[in-house]
Design a protein around this motif. Structure first.
Motif, PDB file in Angstrom:
ATOM      1  N   LEU A   1     135.509 176.287   2.232  1.00 26.04           N
ATOM      2  CA  LEU A   1     135.787 175.050   1.502  1.00 26.04           C
ATOM      3  C   LEU A   1     134.608 174.692   0.606  1.00 26.04           C
ATOM      4  CD1 LEU A   1     137.471 172.608   4.064  1.00 26.04           C
ATOM      5  CD2 LEU A   1     138.555 174.071   2.362  1.00 26.04           C
ATOM      6  N   ARG A   2     134.929 174.033  -0.501  1.00 23.05           N
ATOM      7  CA  ARG A   2     133.907 173.582  -1.436  1.00 23.05           C
ATOM      8  C   ARG A   2     133.949 172.061  -1.583  1.00 23.05           C
ATOM      9  NH1 ARG A   2     129.894 177.095  -3.322  1.00 23.05           N
ATOM     10  NH2 ARG A   2     130.763 179.178  -3.654  1.00 23.05           N
ATOM     11  N   LYS A   3     132.865 171.429  -1.323  1.00 26.02           N
ATOM     12  CA  LYS A   3     132.590 170.016  -1.631  1.00 26.02           C
ATOM     13  C   LYS A   3     133.646 169.019  -1.160  1.00 26.02           C
ATOM     14  CE  LYS A   3     131.660 170.651  -6.088  1.00 26.02           C
ATOM     15  NZ  LYS A   3     131.140 170.453  -7.466  1.00 26.02           N
ATOM     16  N   PRO A   4     134.067 169.047   0.108  1.00 26.03           N
ATOM     17  CA  PRO A   4     134.890 167.928   0.598  1.00 26.03           C
ATOM     18  C   PRO A   4     134.005 166.688   0.757  1.00 26.03           C
ATOM     19  CG  PRO A   4     134.423 169.451   2.390  1.00 26.03           C
ATOM     20  CD  PRO A   4     133.839 170.061   1.158  1.00 26.03           C
ATOM     21  N   LEU A   5     134.163 165.719  -0.117  1.00 26.18           N
ATOM     22  CA  LEU A   5     133.237 164.580  -0.151  1.00 26.18           C
ATOM     23  C   LEU A   5     133.450 163.625   1.014  1.00 26.18           C
ATOM     24  CD1 LEU A   5     133.094 163.795  -3.976  1.00 26.18           C
ATOM     25  CD2 LEU A   5     131.636 165.291  -2.598  1.00 26.18           C
ATOM     26  N   ASP A   6     134.640 163.631   1.633  1.00 24.43           N
ATOM     27  CA  ASP A   6     134.830 162.773   2.802  1.00 24.43           C
ATOM     28  C   ASP A   6     133.922 163.214   3.944  1.00 24.43           C
ATOM     29  OD1 ASP A   6     136.252 165.150   3.051  1.00 24.43           O
ATOM     30  OD2 ASP A   6     137.917 164.264   4.167  1.00 24.43           O
TER      31      ASP A   6
ATOM     32  N   ALA B   1     150.012 163.199  -1.999  1.00 19.05           N
ATOM     33  CA  ALA B   1     148.586 162.862  -2.002  1.00 19.05           C
ATOM     34  C   ALA B   1     148.324 161.582  -1.215  1.00 19.05           C
ATOM     35  CB  ALA B   1     148.088 162.708  -3.438  1.00 19.05           C
ATOM     36  N   ARG B   2     149.265 160.627  -1.269  1.00 12.67           N
ATOM     37  CA  ARG B   2     149.107 159.409  -0.463  1.00 12.67           C
ATOM     38  C   ARG B   2     149.018 159.749   1.021  1.00 12.67           C
ATOM     39  NH1 ARG B   2     152.572 157.221  -4.451  1.00 12.67           N
ATOM     40  NH2 ARG B   2     151.715 155.353  -5.454  1.00 12.67           N
ATOM     41  N   ARG B   3     149.882 160.659   1.461  1.00  8.28           N
ATOM     42  CA  ARG B   3     149.859 161.048   2.872  1.00  8.28           C
ATOM     43  C   ARG B   3     148.563 161.781   3.214  1.00  8.28           C
ATOM     44  NH1 ARG B   3     155.366 162.424   1.755  1.00  8.28           N
ATOM     45  NH2 ARG B   3     154.847 164.658   1.748  1.00  8.28           N
ATOM     46  N   GLN B   4     148.121 162.652   2.314  1.00  8.75           N
ATOM     47  CA  GLN B   4     146.884 163.382   2.558  1.00  8.75           C
ATOM     48  C   GLN B   4     145.685 162.451   2.560  1.00  8.75           C
ATOM     49  OE1 GLN B   4     146.763 166.436   3.422  1.00  8.75           O
ATOM     50  NE2 GLN B   4     144.557 166.759   3.440  1.00  8.75           N
ATOM     51  N   PHE B   5     145.757 161.383   1.776  1.00  9.56           N
ATOM     52  CA  PHE B   5     144.648 160.436   1.670  1.00  9.56           C
ATOM     53  C   PHE B   5     144.362 159.759   3.008  1.00  9.56           C
ATOM     54  CE2 PHE B   5     142.999 156.160   0.781  1.00  9.56           C
ATOM     55  CZ  PHE B   5     141.845 156.488   0.077  1.00  9.56           C
TER      56      PHE B   5
ATOM     57  N   PHE C   1     142.568 151.785  -4.935  1.00  9.94           N
ATOM     58  CA  PHE C   1     141.751 152.725  -5.714  1.00  9.94           C
ATOM     59  C   PHE C   1     142.458 153.126  -7.003  1.00  9.94           C
ATOM     60  CE2 PHE C   1     139.494 154.405  -1.674  1.00  9.94           C
ATOM     61  CZ  PHE C   1     138.602 153.340  -1.742  1.00  9.94           C
ATOM     62  N   GLU C   2     143.760 153.389  -6.921  1.00  9.49           N
ATOM     63  CA  GLU C   2     144.486 153.795  -8.124  1.00  9.49           C
ATOM     64  C   GLU C   2     144.446 152.710  -9.196  1.00  9.49           C
ATOM     65  OE1 GLU C   2     148.491 155.036  -6.945  1.00  9.49           O
ATOM     66  OE2 GLU C   2     147.944 157.050  -7.662  1.00  9.49           O
ATOM     67  N   ARG C   3     144.497 151.453  -8.748  1.00  9.44           N
ATOM     68  CA  ARG C   3     144.552 150.359  -9.716  1.00  9.44           C
ATOM     69  C   ARG C   3     143.172 149.953 -10.212  1.00  9.44           C
ATOM     70  NH1 ARG C   3     148.122 145.140  -8.280  1.00  9.44           N
ATOM     71  NH2 ARG C   3     149.668 146.817  -8.381  1.00  9.44           N
ATOM     72  N   TYR C   4     142.208 149.851  -9.299  1.00 14.99           N
ATOM     73  CA  TYR C   4     140.923 149.283  -9.675  1.00 14.99           C
ATOM     74  C   TYR C   4     139.771 150.299  -9.730  1.00 14.99           C
ATOM     75  CZ  TYR C   4     143.426 144.990  -8.558  1.00 14.99           C
ATOM     76  OH  TYR C   4     144.349 143.982  -8.518  1.00 14.99           O
ATOM     77  N   ASP C   5     139.997 151.500  -9.213  1.00 15.04           N
ATOM     78  CA  ASP C   5     138.941 152.512  -9.217  1.00 15.04           C
ATOM     79  C   ASP C   5     139.563 153.896  -9.371  1.00 15.04           C
ATOM     80  OD1 ASP C   5     136.548 153.812  -8.982  1.00 15.04           O
ATOM     81  OD2 ASP C   5     136.322 153.497  -6.825  1.00 15.04           O
ATOM     82  N   PRO C   6     140.275 154.126 -10.491  1.00 14.14           N
ATOM     83  CA  PRO C   6     141.008 155.386 -10.644  1.00 14.14           C
ATOM     84  C   PRO C   6     140.119 156.629 -10.680  1.00 14.14           C
ATOM     85  CG  PRO C   6     140.973 154.159 -12.708  1.00 14.14           C
ATOM     86  CD  PRO C   6     140.429 153.243 -11.653  1.00 14.14           C
TER      87      PRO C   6
ATOM     88  N   LEU D   1     136.416 159.492  -6.366  1.00  9.17           N
ATOM     89  CA  LEU D   1     136.466 160.932  -6.116  1.00  9.17           C
ATOM     90  C   LEU D   1     137.304 161.295  -4.893  1.00  9.17           C
ATOM     91  CD1 LEU D   1     132.823 162.053  -6.981  1.00  9.17           C
ATOM     92  CD2 LEU D   1     134.851 161.983  -8.427  1.00  9.17           C
ATOM     93  N   LEU D   2     137.556 160.326  -4.011  1.00  3.11           N
ATOM     94  CA  LEU D   2     138.427 160.618  -2.868  1.00  3.11           C
ATOM     95  C   LEU D   2     139.881 160.765  -3.300  1.00  3.11           C
ATOM     96  CD1 LEU D   2     136.982 158.368  -0.017  1.00  3.11           C
ATOM     97  CD2 LEU D   2     136.465 160.747  -0.554  1.00  3.11           C
ATOM     98  N   LEU D   3     140.265 160.069  -4.379  1.00  8.78           N
ATOM     99  CA  LEU D   3     141.611 160.256  -4.920  1.00  8.78           C
ATOM    100  C   LEU D   3     141.778 161.680  -5.441  1.00  8.78           C
ATOM    101  CD1 LEU D   3     142.277 156.973  -6.947  1.00  8.78           C
ATOM    102  CD2 LEU D   3     143.087 157.560  -4.671  1.00  8.78           C
ATOM    103  N   GLU D   4     140.768 162.130  -6.197  1.00  2.00           N
ATOM    104  CA  GLU D   4     140.822 163.484  -6.727  1.00  2.00           C
ATOM    105  C   GLU D   4     140.840 164.507  -5.599  1.00  2.00           C
ATOM    106  OE1 GLU D   4     140.966 166.824  -8.903  1.00  2.00           O
ATOM    107  OE2 GLU D   4     141.345 164.770  -9.572  1.00  2.00           O
ATOM    108  N   GLN D   5     140.083 164.246  -4.542  1.00  3.87           N
ATOM    109  CA  GLN D   5     140.060 165.175  -3.411  1.00  3.87           C
ATOM    110  C   GLN D   5     141.427 165.253  -2.740  1.00  3.87           C
ATOM    111  OE1 GLN D   5     136.911 164.581  -0.511  1.00  3.87           O
ATOM    112  NE2 GLN D   5     138.065 165.669   1.058  1.00  3.87           N
TER     113      GLN D   5
END
Length: 808
Positions: free
Chosen positions: A387-392, A683-687, A723-728, A731-735
């Motif tokens: 794996l590369r760079k899982p920021l969580d 992605a919502r479920r994965q989040f 996050f989608e609305r106020y912090d799109p 980086l956790l969304l992208e992950q």
């Protein structure tokens, strides 16, 4: 290192060290790190353990040496067996040296003793090591540490637990620059890469040591007496139970592996019905059973009182059960490494032959077992992709470190980038991580609960007592659906089942779990109280979520070679030949060098059957992609298995090769997949998993009821939308989007498969009748939308029609 220090142990055992063991001892004495690769049961433990033991005897002959070795194991269940293997040579070589285990299963009294004084060898898990890092005195308590050993590294590689291990090792290397790190692996295709991932930037002078020992492995298959030409979904299932019992009668002790926990429960019941007099000799073992029950089973294997244990991957690893002389595998293992790992549970000693008997659950698995034997003989083993760079995982580790020892940002970044996973960490990603642990990020700045770390004298520190307690409870990357404890009215705990399964039951409902037929009494505070059923009513078997394992690339290629006629004669191919003959006469056999596409009509409409031979997850993505590109997503159904996928619609599926080539184009693949697969909802479920690892969703404190699955979903969904609305740019969304592409859709493999399909010639066949390979895909396409009774009637009618056609 001479053998003089170790000779008494080998003389007492009547053994001679293997060359790879001597090579490992020399490398350790020279201060090197590395990876030791050897088949299961050939002495990897002694190879990495006796070097530090001999060094301790030589350097500290009469005094306590403190903690000199950390042994990391991926499973708590392995800890006790590892302790036994480590203590055995100490009894002869160094009885003054102590070895203990510190895992989530360790009793509180022993934990208290370990807090006061650590033994020479400490067996622990990645999670428990992370927990140790939250204590400010850990560096001092590990001051004499010389060696870290990571057992079963292939099981951690390519997972977030593996990345967590990388980060912990980077911290230890920063504290102790001369530290030696050794990994152990039994079955892996990319050994040098695995070593480099384990060691990070300390891999320059590391070694890979492979045992040049041929472990004899015999792979055979149980051949069904009757094989239907067109079996429903191809399933033979427990119809082979009688034949399995005959094989069990030939052996003293057998491990019967299945691929899922539900399958384990089903097979246990099937064997018990056939042999009720074996009630005391049959057992089961899987991860949802209570720990006490699992330990009872493990002890029964050791003392030879159990004839058969039906199990899952919970018994795949490391545990040395010398009485086991037979291993059986129900269903295809879907991978070569998994098959070899399980085969190694038998003949678990040097010089012994390991044997495994495959039990097919559908006809084409006969081909899979023959192909697996070919691939194993050729040593075509799957690789594990790091794996590369899982920021969580990174932000969790940063809070862990700040609790234990406040850190300066620049020093910590150098430490983090010494690991393989984060060597390419960018300035923007690093600054985001620091902002996340100190403010919660752009969208959560106003909430105190997300401000975990603060700058004090140039260092990040975490000092809130409640926050520290919450973080320690939440350490780890293992995620699972919310579960309920299953407990008898007398207080005996049986294990856990997923909340979603229990929610479908009513008080008085029967279900099968832990080898027992149970009646649900009530549900209260995440505990399902049950009693033993007195009447034999029909009850459902407990089910657990999770994707089915897809066919690996290596096994898919080996299977395609078998279908081309390569590999010579075998009993499996002889048994399945009548089915393959019909497939050849009505269509052709699929291959990985051509793309077979079948077109058929039925009274349900039109059907297109594609056979890329690329595994279930890739076929799921390809099927959805082609349906979307045809603009038929509202009127088309897609089904898939490991060999291909089916598109079904009322009309519009009669395509020529030019149109098919356009549908298989590689351009705009990512955009088209995002459009057709509803990746936003996925992605919502994965989040939810990412949010828990990152510390956005906290564990319930001890003494309080666990939060329900519905509450966790609600919390994670709310955070995702914020996050989608106020912090799109979070980086956790992208992950979460990146993980869903790789985890759910195997995007990298899918892209490569599509490129490969572009190069293959297309063999388009018009079917007069559904072929044997098309039938299971067709059956799946309507069974989900019809009642079971109507589906069964429709299936029987089609099977009769196809059998009459085949008889002609």
């Amino acid at each position: 290192m001479s053998l003089r220090e170790l000779r008494p142990f080998f003389d007492a055992k009547g053994w001679k060290p293997f060359p790879f063991q001597k090579q490992t001892w020399r490398a350790h004495a020279e201060g090197k790190s590395g990876l030791v690769h050897a088949p299961t049961g050939l002495g990897k433990t002694l190879a990495v353990w006796l070097g530090p033991v001999a060094e301790a005897r030589k350097n500290f002959p009469e005094k306590s040496v403190g903690c000199g070795v950390l042994w990391l194991t991926p499973l708590r269940a392995l800890a006790q067996d590892t302790l036994r293997a480590m203590r055995e040579p100490l009894e002869i070589l160094a009885p003054e040296l102590q070895v203990e285990a510190r895992t989530g299963d360790t009793p509180s009294a022993l934990r208290a003793r370990l807090r006061k004084k650590l033994p020479f060898g400490l067996v622990t898990t990645p999670e428990s090591l992370s927990l140790m890092l939250t204590h400010g005195d850990t560096r001092d308590r590990l001051a004499n540490l010389t060696t870290v050993i990571v057992d079963e590294w292939h099981e951690l590689l390519g997972t977030k637990r593996g990345v967590q291990t990388e980060l912990c090792l980077a911290r230890l290397r920063a504290w102790f620059p001369g530290l030696r790190i050794w990994g152990l692996s039994a079955t892996l295709g990319n050994l040098d890469e695995a070593r480099d991932v384990l060691l990070g930037n300390a891999s320059d002078h590391a070694v890979t040591i492979s045992a040049d020992l041929k472990k004899q492995i015999e792979i055979e298959t149980l051949i069904p007496r009757e094989i239907e030409r067109f079996p429903w979904a191809g399933h033979i299932g427990t119809r082979l139970a009688t034949q399995v019992v005959r094989e069990l009668e030939k052996a003293r002790t057998t491990l019967l592996f299945t691929n899922t926990r539900s399958q384990t429960e089903i097979w246990f019941q099937a064997l018990l019905e056939l042999k009720p007099d074996w009630a005391d000799q049959l057992a089961m073992h899987h991860g949802s059973l209570d720990r006490a029950e699992r330990e009872r089973v493990e002890n029964g294997l050791r003392d030879g009182t159990l004839r058969c244990v039906v199990c899952t991957a919970s018994l795949d690893l490391g545990v040395d059960f010398s009485p086991v002389d037979q291993v059986m595998q129900v269903g295809s293992p879907k991978g070569i490494a998994r098959l070899l790992q399980r085969a190694g549970r038998s003949g678990h000693q040097p010089g012994k032959t390991s044997r495994i008997l495959g039990v097919p659950t559908h006809a084409m698995e006969l081909v899979e077992f023959a192909a697996a034997r070919d691939a194993a003989k050729a040593r075509h083993i799957e690789t594990r992709v790091p794996l590369r760079k899982p920021l969580d995982v990174l932000v969790q580790h940063l809070v862990t470190c700040a609790i234990g020892e406040p850190f300066a940002a620049d020093e910590m970044r150098r430490e983090i980038q010494s690991s393989h996973a984060y060597q390419d960490l960018t300035d923007a990603e690093w600054e985001w991580c620091l902002g996340f642990i100190s403010t919660g990020g752009k969208a959560l700045t106003a909430y105190d609960r997300y401000r975990k770390a603060r700058l004090l004298d140039g260092r990040y520190v975490v000092d809130g007592k409640q926050l520290i307690q919450q973080h320690r409870l939440s350490i780890g990357t293992i995620s699972a659906d919310s579960h309920m404890t299953v407990r008898l009215a007398n207080g005996k705990t049986l294990g856990t089942v997923e909340e979603g399964f229990v929610d479908r039951l009513k008080p008085g409902s029967q279900f099968v779990f832990a080898g027992r037929r149970l009646v649900l009494v009530r549900i209260h505070q995440r505990i399902a109280t049950v009693k033993m059923a007195t009447k034999q009513a029909k009850g459902v078997v407990a089910i657990w979520g999770g994707n089915k394992m897809p066919l690996s690339n290596e096994l898919a290629h080996a299977m395609a070679a078998r279908l081309r006629g390569e590999g010579g004669r075998s009993v499996e191919m002889g048994a399945v030949e009548p089915i393959l003959d019909i497939q050849r006469r009505w269509s052709s056999l699929p291959d990985d060098r051509i793309l077979l596409i079948e077109h058929a009509h039925s009274r349900d409409g039109e059907h297109l059957f594609f056979y890329p031979m690329a595994g279930r997850l890739v076929h799921e993505g390809l099927g959805a992609l082609i349906a979307w590109r045809m603009n038929l997503t509202d009127s088309i159904s897609v089904t898939q298995n490991d060999y291909g996928f089916c598109l079904s619609a009322r009309r519009g599926l009669h395509l020529d090769e030019k149109i098919i080539r356009e549908l298989l184009r590689t351009e705009y693949l990512l955009d088209d997949l995002i459009s057709c697969m509803n990746t936003a909802e996925m992605a919502r479920r994965q989040f939810r998993e990412i949010a828990r690892v990152a510390g956005l969703i906290l564990q319930t404190p001890p003494g309080r009821p666990n939060r329900s699955q519905r509450e966790l979903q609600s919390s994670s969904r709310l955070l995702f939308e914020v996050f989608e609305r106020y912090d799109p740019e979070n980086l956790l969304l992208e992950q979460s989007r990146r993980e869903i592409l790789e985890k759910q859709l195997e995007f990298t493999r899918l892209a490569r498969s599509l490129e490969d399909l572009q190069q293959r010639p297309i063999h388009l066949v018009e079917l007069d009748h559904l072929s044997p390979l098309a039938f299971p895909l067709w059956a799946e396409s309507f069974s989900a939308t019809m009642s079971p009774a109507d589906a069964a009637t429709r299936l029987e009618a089609m099977i009769d029609e196809l059998n009459r056609a085949a008889a002609k």
